[in-house]
Every structure is written in structure tokens, then in C-alpha cells.
Design a protein around this motif. Structure first.
Motif, PDB file in Angstrom:
ATOM      1  N   LEU A  14      14.283 -10.949  -7.623  1.00  0.00           N
ATOM      2  CA  LEU A  14      13.528 -11.700  -6.630  1.00  0.00           C
ATOM      3  C   LEU A  14      14.421 -12.090  -5.462  1.00  0.00           C
ATOM      4  CD1 LEU A  14      11.073 -13.256  -5.606  1.00  0.00           C
ATOM      5  CD2 LEU A  14      11.765 -15.159  -7.059  1.00  0.00           C
ATOM      6  N   LEU A  15      15.613 -12.641  -5.773  1.00  0.00           N
ATOM      7  CA  LEU A  15      16.531 -13.058  -4.721  1.00  0.00           C
ATOM      8  C   LEU A  15      16.937 -11.873  -3.858  1.00  0.00           C
ATOM      9  CD1 LEU A  15      18.242 -15.269  -3.440  1.00  0.00           C
ATOM     10  CD2 LEU A  15      20.024 -14.784  -5.125  1.00  0.00           C
ATOM     11  N   LEU A  16      17.262 -10.757  -4.489  1.00  0.00           N
ATOM     12  CA  LEU A  16      17.649  -9.566  -3.735  1.00  0.00           C
ATOM     13  C   LEU A  16      16.493  -9.068  -2.868  1.00  0.00           C
ATOM     14  CD1 LEU A  16      19.766  -7.402  -3.162  1.00  0.00           C
ATOM     15  CD2 LEU A  16      18.908  -6.129  -5.131  1.00  0.00           C
ATOM     16  N   SER A  17      15.295  -9.100  -3.421  1.00  0.00           N
ATOM     17  CA  SER A  17      14.125  -8.654  -2.657  1.00  0.00           C
ATOM     18  C   SER A  17      13.911  -9.538  -1.440  1.00  0.00           C
ATOM     19  CB  SER A  17      12.877  -8.666  -3.547  1.00  0.00           C
ATOM     20  OG  SER A  17      13.038  -7.806  -4.644  1.00  0.00           O
ATOM     21  N   LEU A  18      14.039 -10.863  -1.650  1.00  0.00           N
ATOM     22  CA  LEU A  18      13.858 -11.784  -0.525  1.00  0.00           C
ATOM     23  C   LEU A  18      14.918 -11.558   0.552  1.00  0.00           C
ATOM     24  CD1 LEU A  18      12.971 -15.092  -2.414  1.00  0.00           C
ATOM     25  CD2 LEU A  18      11.453 -13.725  -1.003  1.00  0.00           C
ATOM     26  N   VAL A  19      16.174 -11.394   0.119  1.00  0.00           N
ATOM     27  CA  VAL A  19      17.257 -11.186   1.093  1.00  0.00           C
ATOM     28  C   VAL A  19      17.035  -9.894   1.864  1.00  0.00           C
ATOM     29  CG1 VAL A  19      19.725 -10.711   1.322  1.00  0.00           C
ATOM     30  CG2 VAL A  19      18.940 -12.561  -0.160  1.00  0.00           C
ATOM     31  N   VAL A  20      16.731  -8.817   1.128  1.00  0.00           N
ATOM     32  CA  VAL A  20      16.535  -7.514   1.779  1.00  0.00           C
ATOM     33  C   VAL A  20      15.353  -7.549   2.743  1.00  0.00           C
ATOM     34  CG1 VAL A  20      15.905  -5.112   1.346  1.00  0.00           C
ATOM     35  CG2 VAL A  20      17.624  -6.215  -0.072  1.00  0.00           C
ATOM     36  N   ALA A  21      14.314  -8.287   2.379  1.00  0.00           N
ATOM     37  CA  ALA A  21      13.112  -8.311   3.218  1.00  0.00           C
ATOM     38  C   ALA A  21      13.228  -9.300   4.370  1.00  0.00           C
ATOM     39  CB  ALA A  21      11.895  -8.650   2.360  1.00  0.00           C
ATOM     40  N   LEU A  22      13.842 -10.474   4.121  1.00  0.00           N
ATOM     41  CA  LEU A  22      13.817 -11.540   5.115  1.00  0.00           C
ATOM     42  C   LEU A  22      14.905 -11.397   6.180  1.00  0.00           C
ATOM     43  CD1 LEU A  22      13.050 -14.664   2.912  1.00  0.00           C
ATOM     44  CD2 LEU A  22      11.482 -13.213   4.176  1.00  0.00           C
ATOM     45  N   GLY A 272       4.423 -13.607  -0.469  1.00  0.00           N
ATOM     46  CA  GLY A 272       3.920 -12.389  -1.105  1.00  0.00           C
ATOM     47  C   GLY A 272       4.886 -11.832  -2.132  1.00  0.00           C
ATOM     48  N   LEU A 273       6.203 -11.873  -1.820  1.00  0.00           N
ATOM     49  CA  LEU A 273       7.197 -11.389  -2.771  1.00  0.00           C
ATOM     50  C   LEU A 273       7.242 -12.272  -4.019  1.00  0.00           C
ATOM     51  CD1 LEU A 273      10.123 -10.403  -0.382  1.00  0.00           C
ATOM     52  CD2 LEU A 273       8.716  -8.863  -1.751  1.00  0.00           C
ATOM     53  N   LEU A 274       7.124 -13.587  -3.800  1.00  0.00           N
ATOM     54  CA  LEU A 274       7.112 -14.489  -4.954  1.00  0.00           C
ATOM     55  C   LEU A 274       5.900 -14.221  -5.849  1.00  0.00           C
ATOM     56  CD1 LEU A 274       8.203 -17.824  -3.242  1.00  0.00           C
ATOM     57  CD2 LEU A 274       9.507 -16.522  -4.920  1.00  0.00           C
ATOM     58  N   LEU A 275       4.725 -14.090  -5.208  1.00  0.00           N
ATOM     59  CA  LEU A 275       3.517 -13.814  -5.989  1.00  0.00           C
ATOM     60  C   LEU A 275       3.609 -12.462  -6.689  1.00  0.00           C
ATOM     61  CD1 LEU A 275       0.734 -15.135  -3.578  1.00  0.00           C
ATOM     62  CD2 LEU A 275       1.476 -16.145  -5.741  1.00  0.00           C
ATOM     63  N   LEU A 276       4.144 -11.459  -5.955  1.00  0.00           N
ATOM     64  CA  LEU A 276       4.269 -10.132  -6.545  1.00  0.00           C
ATOM     65  C   LEU A 276       5.224 -10.158  -7.734  1.00  0.00           C
ATOM     66  CD1 LEU A 276       3.570  -7.129  -6.366  1.00  0.00           C
ATOM     67  CD2 LEU A 276       5.520  -6.847  -4.814  1.00  0.00           C
ATOM     68  N   HIS A 277       6.341 -10.847  -7.560  1.00  0.00           N
ATOM     69  CA  HIS A 277       7.301 -10.950  -8.663  1.00  0.00           C
ATOM     70  C   HIS A 277       6.679 -11.672  -9.849  1.00  0.00           C
ATOM     71  CE1 HIS A 277      11.011 -11.697 -10.857  1.00  0.00           C
ATOM     72  NE2 HIS A 277      10.690 -12.983 -10.892  1.00  0.00           N
ATOM     73  N   TRP A 278       5.977 -12.777  -9.571  1.00  0.00           N
ATOM     74  CA  TRP A 278       5.341 -13.526 -10.655  1.00  0.00           C
ATOM     75  C   TRP A 278       4.302 -12.662 -11.374  1.00  0.00           C
ATOM     76  CZ3 TRP A 278       0.133 -14.902 -11.050  1.00  0.00           C
ATOM     77  CH2 TRP A 278      -0.178 -15.775 -12.101  1.00  0.00           C
ATOM     78  N   TYR A 279       3.514 -11.926 -10.575  1.00  0.00           N
ATOM     79  CA  TYR A 279       2.461 -11.108 -11.185  1.00  0.00           C
ATOM     80  C   TYR A 279       3.060  -9.982 -12.021  1.00  0.00           C
ATOM     81  CZ  TYR A 279      -1.233  -7.613 -11.523  1.00  0.00           C
ATOM     82  OH  TYR A 279      -2.115  -6.680 -11.990  1.00  0.00           O
ATOM     83  N   ILE A 280       4.075  -9.286 -11.437  1.00  0.00           N
ATOM     84  CA  ILE A 280       4.686  -8.164 -12.167  1.00  0.00           C
ATOM     85  C   ILE A 280       5.391  -8.671 -13.422  1.00  0.00           C
ATOM     86  CG2 ILE A 280       6.480  -6.401 -12.040  1.00  0.00           C
ATOM     87  CD1 ILE A 280       5.760  -5.985  -9.129  1.00  0.00           C
ATOM     88  N   SER A 281       6.105  -9.794 -13.314  1.00  0.00           N
ATOM     89  CA  SER A 281       6.803 -10.340 -14.481  1.00  0.00           C
ATOM     90  C   SER A 281       5.816 -10.722 -15.568  1.00  0.00           C
ATOM     91  CB  SER A 281       7.630 -11.562 -14.066  1.00  0.00           C
ATOM     92  OG  SER A 281       8.599 -11.202 -13.111  1.00  0.00           O
ATOM     93  N   LYS A 282       4.742 -11.401 -15.159  1.00  0.00           N
ATOM     94  CA  LYS A 282       3.745 -11.815 -16.148  1.00  0.00           C
ATOM     95  C   LYS A 282       3.082 -10.608 -16.782  1.00  0.00           C
ATOM     96  CE  LYS A 282      -0.286 -14.829 -16.689  1.00  0.00           C
ATOM     97  NZ  LYS A 282      -1.220 -15.743 -15.997  1.00  0.00           N
TER      98      LYS A 282
END
Length: 564
Positions: A14-22, A272-282
Motif C-alpha cells: 500500500l505504501l509503495l503504491s501510494l508513493v509511486v502514484a502520488l 481509491g488505492l486505500l479502498l482497492l487495497h482493502w478490497y483486494i486484501s479482504k
């Protein structure tokens, strides 16, 4: 441990995704904002300079046109009587018409005449100007424009619109006069204030006209507080200038709005990344939990429950593979258990045949001899009962041998209708005792290739089981024979008590029975005999509705035999 590890990996992802995207979004937002701001300022300043220059030219061109009007008039007004207090009476009809034409313009109120001392004499039309209005214009300093002077505007009044006096000394070369008088053109003040209105169209700037006396007027000629904040000022005439007030709420460049959109986009991307990560993890956790639970059930010995499919998921290919492994393991275990059971029962059957059946045969022969010699009726009946019990024990041993060591089938063509009719003749007496009707539904030409004794034994066991399952008031058993999807199906269907769902999984187990006098080998023997004839046995039942047992034979064996 693995769960915590997965959680840590998820957080890192999640952190890497946020850094790469933001980070690219933030960098792009800053660069875009700086570039667009500079571009906007450059374009705005260039456009503003061009428009202000246009307004300056238009303002002076307007006054220059009015000077040209005065030049035209002075060439015609060469009568010295015109420049007296009662000069209006000296005008000819042609001059009056000329003056009327000159004053018909929207921006002109009239023409004013002055003596050599700039004393107001009269105006055309008469109501166009007055001494009092002229006196108000003299309060403020005049501005020089080329060969003329600009007076006014007079003080603002709700009673009449303000005016500006453009005053010019006439050329006396065309008539004899000692001192040159003055002629003025009276202009609508709001025709001058309306010239810069184009600057206010976009709402970025509000234009005002500054006149002598440190007075401000808007584009419709209304006075404005002189303390109004002014951003830019441009000269039009001496003591006349164009003032611009910048509207901050309207002057933000498009980059500012775009910056807000980019910030919103960044926030939405993060959310969106947080929700996507939460959804995929769940989703992955749920799928893995289900898969682990299913695998643990298999490891615990539950080989009958299939692994639930999850189509459209990341485990879509893994789950069928695990389920195939479960089925293969189930098949291998069943085969191993069946082989061990067959081997054990074979040894048991051989021992029974040798150690029990032979003595039973001697005992049975002895009992028959005693029955023939016994004269006492009561003793004779007792011996007959002993013989029947010996026969029942022998029958149990026979069933056990049939299950453990079935004979090899002798294949032959069997006409089903004839088979059904023969079996009905054998069991009809037992059926009538139980008030059971046996019906036949079969195509007369339908044939199978199988061992006649085996098929007869299978059907006899099924029919006798059906008769025993009937209620006391009786019922109906139907023997069906038909073709379906390349198979020939023999079916024994009754409307008896049926089998409960809890017992369906065990009815084919050897020695399992719900009858007080049964051995539990009947249906197990049917399965063994069906398998030895390359057929399959299926049981369908609903409690209190009835049972349908089907024997499926492959039709292609019959067709091949026809051509042979």
C-alpha cells in the motif's frame, strides 16, 4: 505469523503504491501550476497592454472627431453677429440645419458659443448648455488636447446627465474680427466613460475613468469612491486617466482551479488505492480462508465435500486443481479400502465356505434323513425349522461369497421386456401378499449385452427391497427400460417410504442395513455385479415419496455387437 507477515506485506504494498502514484501527481501538479501561472500572467499582461492601447487610441480618436466637427462648423460660422449674446437670431436656415445635423449624434448634446474671454454666450439647441453648468465645469482645471481644451465634467446630478465641454478658439482669417471667439462642442460624459467597458467583460478588471478633481466614474458615468483600491493606471489626457481595479476572485488563473482539481485527484487517488487495497486484501483473505478450511477438511478425512469454486478470482485455477486432487485422493482411498475389503471378505468367505459350509451340508443331509424317518409330527416340524435356519445361514454365506468373489460375467444379448416379465412372474406372489402392483414399461426391441444371472439377481434384489419398503396398504413398483443419451437404462421405481437424506451416503456400504433380519449385502452386491458388467448403479430417493434405482448400460456395446 503468516497472517501478520501478510499484513506487513500488504502495508508495504500500500505504501509503495501510494508513493509511486502520488509523487508523480504532486510533481506534475507543481510543475503544471508554475508553468500555467507564468503563461497566464504573460498572456494576460500582453492582452491587457494591447486593450489599454486600443482604448487610449479610441478615447483620443473620439475627441479628435469632435474637433473635426468644430473645424467644419467654424468654417461656416463666419458671421460676427453669431458671437454675441443674441447670436442665435443671426443664424440662417441653412446654418440651423447644419447645427442640427451636428448635434444629432448620440454622443453630442449641442454646440456652445463663447466670446474672446471664454464667456458663455448661448447654445444650440438652447437647452443644451447653460451658464451654471459652465460655471460648475470651471471649478476643475481644464485639460489640454491638441488645439482645444477639455472642461468638466460638472458635478454629478440625478436631475441631468453630466457633460464635457471641448472648447476651441476659432480661426479668424475668414472674417474680420479683432479678437477670436470660442466655439465648444458639448459631449455626453457617459459616452467617454463607456469606452473602456470592454476591459470589464471578463470580470478580471473593473475599469474606471479618473477626471480632474481626483474623481472616479464607472463605465455608465456613476461616481465611485475615490478611495477604491486601484491596481493599474494609464494616462488618457492630462489629468484624465484609465484606472483598473483587479477582482481577485475572478483573476485567479486557470492553473489555480486546475491545482484544486489536481489536489482533489491526488486525494481521490489515495482514497481509491486505500479502498482497492482493502478490497483486494479482504477478498484474498476470504478466498484463502475458504481454501485453507477446505484443505484442512480434506486433511481431516472429509473427502466428500467439494472445494467451493470461486469463479473470476485469483484462485480460479488453483481451486479446481485442489478439488481434482481431492477427488483423486478420494478415489484412491476408496479403491484401496474396497480392495482391502474385498481381500478380507475373500479370505473370510473362503474360511466360511471351508469351516462352516461343509459341516452345514452334513448337518442338513442328516436333518433331511431324520425328517423322513420321524413319525412324530411335532418332532418333524421342529426338524423342518432347523433345516430352514440352516438354509438361511447358507444363504448368508452365499451372499458373502457373491460380494467377495463375484463370478466372471458371461455376456449375452438380453431382451429387457422378456427379462422383466420373467422377474415379475417370480416375485408376483410376494408382491400380492404385500398388496403391491408391478408394472412394466419397456420397448419390446430393447436389448442389452450382459450376464443374465447377474442382471436378474440385481433386479430381484432391488424389487424385493422395494416390496419390503412398501407401507401396509400396499403400493406400486414400475420397471422401466428406455434409451437416453447413448445409454440403456433399467429403472426400478416405487412409491414406498423412501430413504432419508442422512442414510443415502451409507446405503451401499456392506453390512449396513435398517432391517432387523437383513445382512446389508443386497445393494452392495448389486453395485459389484453392475460394475462387473460395465454398468453403473444410481439411487435417487425422497422420504415418504419413493425411490428410483437406475442401472445404466452403455448402448455402444450393443451397437458394436450388431455389426459383428
Amino acid at each position: 505469523m503468516s497472517k501478520h507477515q501478510s499484513k506487513r506485506l500488504s502495508n508495504r504494498y500500500l505504501l509503495l503504491s501510494l508513493v509511486v502514484a502520488l509523487i508523480p501527481l504532486l510533481v506534475f501538479s507543481g510543475l503544471y501550476d508554475a508553468y500555467l501561472h507564468q503563461l497566464f500572467n504573460r498572456i494576460t499582461n500582453e492582452q491587457l497592454s494591447t486593450r489599454v492601447a486600443t482604448i487610449q487610441n479610441e478615447f483620443q480618436a473620439n475627441l479628435r472627431e469632435r474637433l473635426y466637427q468644430l473645424d467644419v462648423l467654424t468654417d461656416e460660422l463666419d458671421n460676427t453677429e453669431t458671437y454675441k449674446i443674441d447670436g442665435a437670431g443671426s443664424l440662417s436656415a441653412e446654418l440651423q440645419a447644419l447645427l442640427r445635423i451636428q448635434t444629432d449624434l448620440k454622443s453630442v448634446y449641442g454646440i456652445a458659443f463663447f466670446d474672446e474671454h471664454k464667456k458663455f454666450l448661448w447654445s444650440f439647441p438652447e437647452y443644451a448648455y447653460s451658464q451654471s453648468r459652465y460655471a460648475q465645469s470651471l471649478i476643475y482645471p481644464a485639460s489640454r488636447f491638441e488645439e482645444a481644451e477639455v472642461y468638466g465634467p460638472e458635478k454629478y446630478s440625478f436631475d441631468r446627465p453630466s457633460s464635457v465641454l471641448l472648447l476651441k478658439k476659432i480661426n479668424t482669417s475668414s472674417f474680420a474680427i479683432e479678437h477670436a471667439p470660442y466655439v465648444g462642442i458639448i459631449l455626453r460624459f457617459n459616452s467617454l466613460t463607456a469606452i473602456p467597458k470592454e476591459l470589464g467583460v471578463e470580470g478580471i478588471y473593473t475599469p474606471f475613468l479618473s477626471v480632474p478633481g481626483n474623481r472616479l466614474f464607472d463605465i455608465v458615468g456613476q461616481p465611485i469612491d475615490s478611495e477604491t483600491s486601484i491596481s493599474k493606471s494609464y494616462d488618457l489626457l492630462p489629468k484624465w486617466s484609465l484606472k483598473l481595479r483587479q477582482n481577485m476572485e475572478q483573476s485567479n488563473p486557470p492553473s489555480a482551479i486546475m491545482r484544486y482539481w489536481l489536489i482533489l485527484l491526488v486525494l481521490l487517488t489515495a482514497a481509491g488505492l486505500l479502498l482497492l487495497h482493502w478490497y483486494i486484501s479482504k477478498r484474498l483473505n476470504r478466498q484463502l480462508d475458504n481454501l485453507i478450511k477446505s484443505v484442512e477438511n480434506v486433511a481431516a478425512g472429509d473427502l466428500d465435500s467439494p472445494v467451493p469454486l470461486q469463479p473470476g478470482t485469483e484462485l480460479e485455477r488453483l481451486i479446481p486443481a485442489i478439488d481434482r486432487m481431492r477427488l483423486q485422493l478420494h478415489h484412491v482411498i476408496e479403491s484401496s479400502v474396497e480392495m482391502e475389503r474385498q481381500a478380507s471378505l475373500g479370505q473370510l468367505a473362503a474360511g466360511l465356505a471351508h469351516d462352516i459350509r461343509n459341516p452345514l451340508t452334513i448337518i442338513s443331509m442328516t436333518i433331511r434323513t431324520l425328517i423322513k424317518r420321524e413319525s412324530n409330527q411335532q418332532h418333524s416340524e421342529m426338524l423342518i425349522m432347523v433345516e430352514e435356519e440352516i438354509e438361511r445361514v447358507n444363504h448368508v454365506i452365499e451372499n458373502l461369497l457373491n460380494y467377495a468373489r463375484p463370478t466372471q460375467p458371461t455376456l449375452e444379448k438380453i431382451t429387457l421386456l422378456e427379462l422383466f416379465e420373467g422377474i415379475r412372474a417370480l416375485v408376483d406372489a410376494s408382491a400380492k401378499i404385500q398388496n403391491v402392483i408391478i408394472r412394466l414399461e419397456c420397448d419390446p426391441t430393447l436389448e442389452i449385452l450382459a450376464d443374465l444371472s447377474h442382471v436378474r439377481q440385481i433386479l430381484m434384489n432391488l424389487i424385493l427391497n422395494a416390496i419390503q419398503a412398501m407401507p401396509t396398504e400396499g403400493g406400486q413398483i414400475t420397471l422401466f427400460g428406455y434409451k437416453k443419451e447413448g445409454e440403456i437404462i433399467l429403472s426400478v421405481q416405487d412409491n414406498g417410504k423412501g430413504i432419508s437424506a442422512s442414510l443415502m451416503s451409507r446405503i451401499s456400504e456392506p453390512f449396513f442395513t435398517t432391517k432387523s433380519t437383513g445382512t446389508g449385502l443386497g445393494l452392495a452386491i448389486c453395485h459389484v455385479l453392475a460394475k462387473s458388467n460395465n454398468a453403473e448403479l444410481f439411487v435417487e430417493s425422497q422420504e415418504n415419496i419413493g425411490t428410483n434405482v437406475q442401472l445404466h448400460f452403455k448402448n455402444d456395446r450393443i451397437e458394436e455387437d450388431k455389426y459383428e
